[in-house]
Design a protein around this motif. Sequence first.
Motif, mmCIF file in Angstrom:
data_model
loop_
_atom_site.group_PDB
_atom_site.id
_atom_site.type_symbol
_atom_site.label_atom_id
_atom_site.label_comp_id
_atom_site.label_asym_id
_atom_site.label_seq_id
_atom_site.Cartn_x
_atom_site.Cartn_y
_atom_site.Cartn_z
ATOM 1 N N ILE A 17 9.590 8.815 5.134
ATOM 2 C CA ILE A 17 9.858 7.379 5.249
ATOM 3 C C ILE A 17 9.043 6.790 6.390
ATOM 4 N N ILE A 36 12.583 14.095 4.721
ATOM 5 C CA ILE A 36 12.786 12.787 4.106
ATOM 6 C C ILE A 36 12.535 11.689 5.134
ATOM 7 N N LYS A 91 15.793 5.896 -0.269
ATOM 8 C CA LYS A 91 15.930 7.139 0.499
ATOM 9 C C LYS A 91 17.325 7.249 1.094
#
Length: 182
Positions: free
Chosen positions: A102, A98, A73
């Motif tokens: 995560i 994002i 990522k």
Amino acid sequence: MGKYLGTEWEDMYKDFLEMCGDEDTAEIMVDMSIGDMKELGELTDKEYMLQILRIDDRIESINRDIEAQIERKADTLSATDYSKDRISGGSCSDLSNIVVGIEQCVELQRKEIERLKAIKAEVRSVISQVRPNELAMLLTERYAQGKNWKEVADILGYSEARVRGELHDRALTEVGFVRSTM
């Protein structure tokens, strides 16, 4: 593409995929969940004891997966040039999505680690209740310490055949007794 698509595990796979955003991680999480569901069924006393050997490996695997996912990522984020003017279609929330993905996946994996640690603690507790202590030592050395039968026999001062046969059978019988009182 997802090995669980078109199977009874497809919904679980899709949930993990949505949460983690990564096919490999989603497959690992489904693999672990399926294994855990099998473990929840009736385990023999030997299978129950063997859990403790696999748990450390699974925890290490989850930790490696967390690191790899964060690295992937981070690579995605660093590949984006935020200094350029944005053209239509993108949004500032892309970055936060994002990060949230995560965080959700890491939290799920950390919960799995805590669950595995609880299983390990339970198995160690069962071992501590086994009597006589010689049998508890056999279980500790074999399962918690991962020693081979020869090493266990040397520690206990018996032949390998006796430790592997008679003493191990007695130890597992004691495990069954302790488990039945839980």
